[in-house]
Design a protein around this motif. Structure first.
Motif, mmCIF file in Angstrom:
data_model
loop_
_atom_site.group_PDB
_atom_site.id
_atom_site.type_symbol
_atom_site.label_atom_id
_atom_site.label_comp_id
_atom_site.label_asym_id
_atom_site.label_seq_id
_atom_site.Cartn_x
_atom_site.Cartn_y
_atom_site.Cartn_z
ATOM 1 N N ALA A 14 0.827 -1.208 0.000
ATOM 2 C CA ALA A 14 0.000 0.000 0.000
ATOM 3 C C ALA A 14 0.865 1.262 0.000
ATOM 4 C CB ALA A 14 -0.924 0.006 1.217
ATOM 5 N N VAL A 46 -2.198 -1.189 -13.991
ATOM 6 C CA VAL A 46 -3.404 -0.422 -13.695
ATOM 7 C C VAL A 46 -4.592 -1.304 -14.027
ATOM 8 C CG1 VAL A 46 -4.765 1.598 -14.315
ATOM 9 C CG2 VAL A 46 -2.281 1.789 -14.123
ATOM 10 N N GLY A 48 -8.825 -2.240 -13.932
ATOM 11 C CA GLY A 48 -10.137 -1.615 -13.939
ATOM 12 C C GLY A 48 -10.343 -0.817 -15.208
ATOM 13 N N GLU A 49 -11.454 -0.090 -15.242
ATOM 14 C CA GLU A 49 -11.777 0.694 -16.417
ATOM 15 C C GLU A 49 -11.900 2.154 -16.012
ATOM 16 O OE1 GLU A 49 -15.091 0.459 -19.923
ATOM 17 O OE2 GLU A 49 -14.541 -1.400 -18.889
ATOM 18 N N TYR A 50 -11.286 3.044 -16.798
ATOM 19 C CA TYR A 50 -11.311 4.469 -16.480
ATOM 20 C C TYR A 50 -12.724 4.908 -16.152
ATOM 21 C CZ TYR A 50 -11.290 9.507 -17.135
ATOM 22 O OH TYR A 50 -11.457 10.850 -16.938
ATOM 23 N N PRO A 51 -13.011 5.638 -15.093
ATOM 24 C CA PRO A 51 -12.056 6.146 -14.101
ATOM 25 C C PRO A 51 -11.997 5.308 -12.817
ATOM 26 C CG PRO A 51 -14.126 7.311 -13.886
ATOM 27 C CD PRO A 51 -14.361 6.204 -14.884
ATOM 28 N N LEU A 53 -10.169 2.848 -11.153
ATOM 29 C CA LEU A 53 -8.892 2.165 -11.328
ATOM 30 C C LEU A 53 -8.263 1.792 -10.002
ATOM 31 C CD1 LEU A 53 -7.514 4.556 -14.089
ATOM 32 C CD2 LEU A 53 -8.656 2.361 -14.428
ATOM 33 N N GLU A 54 -7.372 0.827 -10.106
ATOM 34 C CA GLU A 54 -6.643 0.373 -8.933
ATOM 35 C C GLU A 54 -5.249 -0.014 -9.397
ATOM 36 O OE1 GLU A 54 -7.432 -2.832 -5.350
ATOM 37 O OE2 GLU A 54 -7.832 -3.417 -7.416
ATOM 38 N N SER A 55 -4.295 0.151 -8.519
ATOM 39 C CA SER A 55 -2.939 -0.202 -8.912
ATOM 40 C C SER A 55 -2.167 -0.682 -7.693
ATOM 41 C CB SER A 55 -2.254 1.025 -9.513
ATOM 42 O OG SER A 55 -0.928 0.715 -9.845
ATOM 43 N N HIS A 193 -2.816 -4.344 0.063
ATOM 44 C CA HIS A 193 -4.217 -3.933 -0.074
ATOM 45 C C HIS A 193 -4.899 -4.686 -1.215
ATOM 46 C CE1 HIS A 193 -1.773 -1.617 -2.769
ATOM 47 N NE2 HIS A 193 -2.814 -1.103 -3.391
ATOM 48 N N TYR B 242 -4.091 9.065 -14.186
ATOM 49 C CA TYR B 242 -3.990 8.220 -13.003
ATOM 50 C C TYR B 242 -2.497 7.960 -12.767
ATOM 51 C CZ TYR B 242 -5.085 4.322 -9.821
ATOM 52 O OH TYR B 242 -5.204 3.481 -8.731
ATOM 53 N N SER B 247 -2.843 6.863 -7.517
ATOM 54 C CA SER B 247 -3.099 5.517 -7.003
ATOM 55 C C SER B 247 -2.985 5.468 -5.478
ATOM 56 C CB SER B 247 -2.148 4.501 -7.644
ATOM 57 O OG SER B 247 -0.848 4.621 -7.099
ATOM 58 N N LYS B 248 -2.379 6.491 -4.869
ATOM 59 C CA LYS B 248 -2.262 6.520 -3.404
ATOM 60 C C LYS B 248 -3.284 7.464 -2.771
ATOM 61 C CE LYS B 248 1.115 3.746 -3.557
ATOM 62 N NZ LYS B 248 0.809 2.334 -3.303
ATOM 63 N N TRP B 252 -9.328 10.348 -6.172
ATOM 64 C CA TRP B 252 -8.702 10.873 -7.393
ATOM 65 C C TRP B 252 -9.781 11.495 -8.263
ATOM 66 C CZ3 TRP B 252 -8.776 7.864 -12.369
ATOM 67 C CH2 TRP B 252 -8.173 8.586 -13.427
ATOM 68 N N PRO B 254 -10.309 12.978 -11.885
ATOM 69 C CA PRO B 254 -9.722 13.199 -13.220
ATOM 70 C C PRO B 254 -10.378 14.397 -13.906
ATOM 71 C CG PRO B 254 -11.193 11.289 -13.263
ATOM 72 C CD PRO B 254 -11.240 11.831 -11.864
ATOM 73 N N ASN B 637 -5.866 6.919 -23.867
ATOM 74 C CA ASN B 637 -6.909 6.095 -23.263
ATOM 75 C C ASN B 637 -7.182 4.879 -24.153
ATOM 76 O OD1 ASN B 637 -9.906 5.293 -23.056
ATOM 77 N ND2 ASN B 637 -9.503 6.392 -21.150
ATOM 78 N N THR B 668 -3.750 2.824 -22.450
ATOM 79 C CA THR B 668 -3.913 2.623 -21.005
ATOM 80 C C THR B 668 -5.249 3.174 -20.526
ATOM 81 O OG1 THR B 668 -3.043 3.270 -18.832
ATOM 82 C CG2 THR B 668 -2.575 4.756 -20.644
ATOM 83 N N GLN B 669 -5.714 2.617 -19.413
ATOM 84 C CA GLN B 669 -6.938 3.150 -18.804
ATOM 85 C C GLN B 669 -6.634 4.392 -17.971
ATOM 86 O OE1 GLN B 669 -9.976 2.128 -19.305
ATOM 87 N NE2 GLN B 669 -9.532 0.238 -20.430
ATOM 88 N N ALA B 670 -5.344 4.657 -17.776
ATOM 89 C CA ALA B 670 -4.939 5.626 -16.766
ATOM 90 C C ALA B 670 -4.933 7.077 -17.240
ATOM 91 C CB ALA B 670 -3.562 5.252 -16.221
ATOM 92 N N ILE B 671 -5.750 7.408 -18.222
ATOM 93 C CA ILE B 671 -5.775 8.794 -18.698
ATOM 94 C C ILE B 671 -7.158 9.125 -19.247
ATOM 95 C CG2 ILE B 671 -4.919 8.155 -21.012
ATOM 96 C CD1 ILE B 671 -3.235 10.818 -20.892
#
Ligand code: SF4
Ligand code: SF4
Lengths: 266, 726
Positions: A14, A46, A48-51, A53-55, A193, B242, B247-248, B252, B254, B637, B668-671
């Motif tokens: 975590a 990364v 999940g699907e935007y938005p 998300l988990e990492s 986590h 993201y 992630s912490k 979050w 966006p 994305n 990526t999903q992170a944007i």
């Protein structure tokens, strides 16, 4: 039982930010060649699907098992478990048979097919930096970690600390300290986590694998591990570097034209 | 678990650890000799020497482990408040900056065409003579203002400034307008302090607007944030990507790029219209207490929802949570805030949120806007006053940008005046430790401006892109090989000192500036015999010897008296949420909403931002960092990429108004779907960089130049691009 205190690592997924300071510190401290590494930071990417998300990232290196399978498998006694924690390899004794690689349930020891790895060794893995811990320093990876995702100390204290963290934040953590009992207990303890399985950690019972495998079929490894894939070791490291080189060549090919001019007048 | 080892343990350990080493050289080198004299190195020239990191500007304290005269490992110095025993990956890789096989080891003079990369080696004498002669020729023919000087944030900058002001040029380019002009201008106007410090000890609520603390690492602050999150502090993070920081985060958001200020203004609206602020504090210390409710009236959460895409209920809730945490709430000022023309307003809104929570100056509060008396207590060599300069600055400060301080400047504007020759033509460019070819937006324009120069000289340790296009390259020692002026942090002044011998002919900036100064007839501005003499003069009034500082790593500074009276360094002496200064300059006196432009159909916002393994444009040739960095790809994305028929790993062509670049795609999903992102600092042109050359692509090829009229900040995220398969 001797009075010697057992050292261990505690890793908190975590808190890890995937900065890779631990990787760099390890490579410098242990003079690891540029195309090799002893630590891998990887994880679930990364998810999940935007938005939504988990990492999570995880630092992979030797688990320093209490009762190490690598040592049991080695026909020449090149491996020892030191009573204060580290599992160490002696390149002078090693004959390069790679039984240890097959035996390790975590896929940690890695092998250089072309030549001896470091100082003529065939096998390489994390050593818990005995050159540092023997004089009272933390291993290089731990000493530099800016978030304290990696900490070092006495195993009993760290176990207490790990359980205390889980108790303090029950919604954050999975209620388990990986390595407390796995494979007979390890000197690398992990809290997370996200499920340990997703981090690529094998589901292991409290009995070291070798005892089971010795019982059943004399040494065949029963599963292919997620982690083993991450840790296909030298091969993986070298592959990644090759990939970079390839990418670089391609970039050079496609470099945009330099703007003409900039003739000097002097 | 905190680091339990003190520096003393390290030194002890050093002694113990090297016992087994064989004796090294016959003649001890100077650095080692000095270090042995102070007990840092033993008879084998091995041990630990305290110094300071220069892999980024956070400047962590370092203990350099030296074996037989070679640096073999760097440890964070537990005594230093910026490292507290840790180093980030860049700091850990620092010895590869010194041992980079591409180091420039003797002065070079260009013999081919610019950019062709043909140089000849020469002596320092000849190189310095060439530089001085060319600079004097330009001064004589066109006036001193025809020389442009530029350099980026570093410890020898006071001496660089000496050179330029003594020479008599007003033209000073720093990286600041590409980085933090918006933050510094807003906080200077509001609090009279450039960058307030943050305190995390009691923080309960943290709001960060694009401050990617877990990747743009400032070791101690990253650690403090991590500990605060671990403790259970709420952490709300606004970013279209993201990131590792996202992630912490507890939450979050966006948010749509360029609309942060709408989100923040709505938070202010909720707080003031419901009277959730620390009214006592605000009444006493804030200008604008009376009018703010009316001024913020229109900025409702519903209004902001339309603009930002964040639900009004979310904004309202976050505003209330922020206010409830009172002075244990922190709205982080950020760092590189050069995103949109309206980034200045974003910073003004952040400054206002902090004022409303009363976290400034309140005991236990999370923001500290006390005046840091920088350098107070340290001496300096005597020098005459600078000559008067009457020429206009080519970057438009203050004649075009009245509120930008001279120190900050508007670097990106320089090229336009160079290219038009208005108000006058510049002819020479003196660059130290800076890489404008990669850092300025619109690389083609920078190269064109270079083409207008009669003479360009660059000081650097490697052949960076700017050196590659220069006429003379002067090799500097690396940060592990040299002294720099002492740096005060809190109540201590820390030292950067050589831990190993310089390689080749490399020399420190302190030496180079002095030599050049003397050749330019400006020797009076460099009254020090050598680097150590400069430091001794700095220490003169502290009653501590250089030797002691060298072995300890720092000097204690006298305590600064606090007057007890709380005043701010603003015209009113209070926090100016309402600013007459802004009003008089023709801008809105209140934090206000300015609509930024949006990408056209089919285009994307081009985002930039750091990764943990690299610093700006200067570290990509470090082999250790190269080893552990990801390949710099264009983030898109994944869903959008699929719709466009693009697959992860495809080569794509990215086109902006000013340039085109080819790069590999990261689906990526992170944007956000309307954004793409590129890691800055790649795509070097210099073939003198064997690791970095040709790897990745440069975002400066694509960036369009847009300048905020108030702060002079470049708007780096206001570039829109289209993307297609290459
Ligand atoms: S140094 Fe710490 S935070 Fe960084 S990658 Fe390693 S374990 Fe994670
Ligand atoms: S944050 Fe990293 S690069 Fe910056 S000074 Fe500290 S260790 Fe060096």
């Amino acid at each position: 039982m001797s009075e010697i205190k057992q050292h261990a690592f505690l890793f908190d997924a975590a808190r890890c930010i995937d900065c890779r300071a631990c990787m760099v510190a390890c490579s410098v401290e242990n003079k690891i060649p540029m195309d090799k590494t002893r630590i891998w930071v990887s994880g679930i990417g990364v998810k999940g699907e935007y938005p939504n998300l988990e990492s999570a990232t995880m630092v992979y290196h030797c688990m320093h098992c209490e009762d190490p399978d690598c040592a049991s498998a080695c026909p020449v006694g090149a491996w020892v478990k030191r009573s204060d924690g580290p599992v160490l390899y002696d390149s002078k004794l090693c004959i390069g048979c790679r039984y240890c690689m097959n035996a390790c349930p975590f896929g940690v020891p890695h092998y250089d097919w072309d030549k001896g790895l470091i100082d003529g060794a065939f096998i390489d893995k994390c050593s818990m930096c005995p050159q540092r811990i023997d004089i009272g320093l933390e291993p290089a990876c731990v000493a530099t970690c800016p978030t304290d995702a990696l900490v070092f100390g006495e195993r009993a204290d760290l176990l207490k600390d790990a359980h205390a963290r889980i108790a303090a934040h029950p919604y954050r953590y999975i209620d388990h300290v990986y390595g407390e009992t796995e494979n007979g207990g390890t000197s690398y303890l992990i809290i997370s986590h996200v499920p340990f399985k997703e981090l690529g950690l094998p589901e292991l019972g409290p009995t070291p694998l070798k005892d089971i495998s010795e019982l059943i079929m004399g040494g065949t490894i029963p599963f292919a591990l997620g982690w083993a894939a991450v840790l296909s070791g030298v091969a993986a490291g070298a592959y990644a570097l090759d990939k970079k080189k390839e990418a670089k060549d391609k970039h050079v090919e496609t470099q945009e034209e330099l703007p003409a001019k900039t003739e000097a007048t002097q | 678990m905190p680091n339990t080892l003190s520096r003393r343990d390290f030194l002890k350990v050093g002694g113990a650890a090297v016992g087994a080493l064989v004796l090294g050289r016959f003649i001890p080198p100077l650095v080692a000799e000095a270090a042995r004299a102070t007990g840092m190195l033993d008879a084998t020239n091995s041990g630990y020497i305290p110094t300071m990191c220069e892999m980024c500007v956070w400047r962590c304290g370092v203990l350099a482990k030296v074996e037989d005269g070679r640096v073999v490992k760097l440890e964070g110095n537990p005594d230093h408040p910026h490292s507290k025993g840790n180093l980030c990956p860049r700091g850990q890789s620092g010895l590869m900056n010194t041992y980079d096989p591409d180091r420039v080891l003797s002065p070079l003079v260009r013999v081919g065409k610019r950019g062709e990369g043909l140089f000849r080696k020469t002596s320092w004498d000849e190189a310095l003579d060439i530089v001085a002669t060319n600079m004097l020729k330009i001064k004589e023919k066109y006036g001193p203002e025809a020389m442009v000087f530029s350099s980026t944030h570093n410890l020898s900058q006071p001496l660089f400034e000496n050179l330029l002001y003594a020479f008599g040029s007003p033209n000073y380019g720093t990286q600041r307008s590409l980085c933090f002009n918006a933050m510094i201008t807003a906080f200077s106007l509001t609090y009279g302090v450039e960058e307030p410090s943050r305190k995390y000890d009691d923080v309960e609520f943290i709001l960060m607007v694009g401050r990617n603390m877990m990747e743009a690492i400032s070791t101690s602050e990253t650690s403090e944030l991590s500990h605060a999150i671990d403790r259970g502090a709420k952490f709300v993070y606004l970013d279209p990507r993201y990131t590792k920081t996202a992630s912490k985060a507890t939450e979050w958001i966006p948010i749509r790029p360029g609309t942060d200020s709408a989100f923040l203004l709505a938070m202010i609206n909720v707080i003031v219209s419901n009277e959730l602020a620390d009214c006592e504090f605000v009444k006493k210390y804030v200008v604008g207490c009376d009018g703010i409710k009316t001024a913020m009236q229109g900025y409702t959460p519903e209004w902001a929802e339309e603009i930002t895409g964040v639900p009004a209920t979310t904004i309202e809730r976050i505003a209330r949570e922020y206010a409830a945490a009172k002075h244990n709430a922190l709205a982080h000022p950020g760092w590189r805030t050069s995103n949109f023309i309206n980034s200045f307003q974003t910073e003004r809104a952040i400054a206002t949120l902090n004022a409303l929570s009363g976290n400034v100056l309140t005991p236990g509060g999370c923001l500290s806007a006390e005046m840091a008396a920088e350098g107070a207590g340290l001496g300096a060599p005597p020098q005459p006053p600078y000559p008067r300069v009457s020429a206009l600055r080519l970057d438009g400060v203050p004649w075009k940008y009245p509120l930008v301080s001279l120190k900050l400047g508007v670097f990106q504007e320089l090229r336009d005046t160079i290219l038009t020759g208005e108000p006058y033509q510049a002819h020479g460019w003196f660059i130290s430790r800076q890489n404008p070819i990669l850092s300025l937006p619109d690389r083609a324009k920078t190269l064109e401006a270079f083409g207008k120069m009669d003479f360009i000289t660059t000081i650097d340790i490697i052949m960076n892109d700017t050196a590659w296009f220069s006429d003379v390259v002067l090799p500097e020692t690396s940060y592990l090989e040299r002294y720099d002026p002492l740096l005060p942090v809190g109540d201590k002044a820390f030292i950067r000192q050589p831990v190993v011998e310089p390689q080749g002919e490399a020399k420190s900036a302190l030496w180079i500036y002095k030599q050049l100064g003397e050749r330019l007839g400006l020797g009076d501005f460099f009254h020090y015999a050598d680097e150590e003499d400069y430091l001794r003069q700095q220490l003169a009034s502290l009653g501590v010897s250089l030797e002691e500082v060298k072995s300890k790593g720092y000097a204690e500074m006298p305590e600064t008296e606090s007057s007890g009276e709380i005043t701010f360094n603003t015209p009113s002496g209070k926090i100016e949420v309402y600013s007459e200064t802004l009003k008089n300059a023709g801008f809105s006196p209140w934090p206000t909403w300015e609509e930024p432009p949006q990408p056209a159909e089919g285009q994307f916002y081009l985002l930039t931002g750091k990764v943990a393994q690299q610093t700006q444009f200067g570290t990509q040739n470090n082999q250790m960092l190269h080893k552990y960095s990801d390949e710099p790809r264009l983030w898109m994305n994944a869903k959008v990429a699929a719709e466009k028929g693009l697959a992860d790993g495809d080569w794509v062509e990215v086109t902006s108004e000013v340039g085109k670049a080819n790069v590999r795609l990261l689906a990526t999903q992170a944007i956000r779907p309307d954004c793409v992102y590129l890691t800055p600092g790649y795509g070097h042109l210099s073939k003198g960089l064997t690791t970095a050359f040709g790897f990745g692509t440069s975002d400066s090829v694509l960036h369009v130049t847009y300048t905020d009229p108030i702060s002079g900040g470049q708007a780096l995220s206001q570039t829109f691009v289209s993307v297609k398969k290459a």
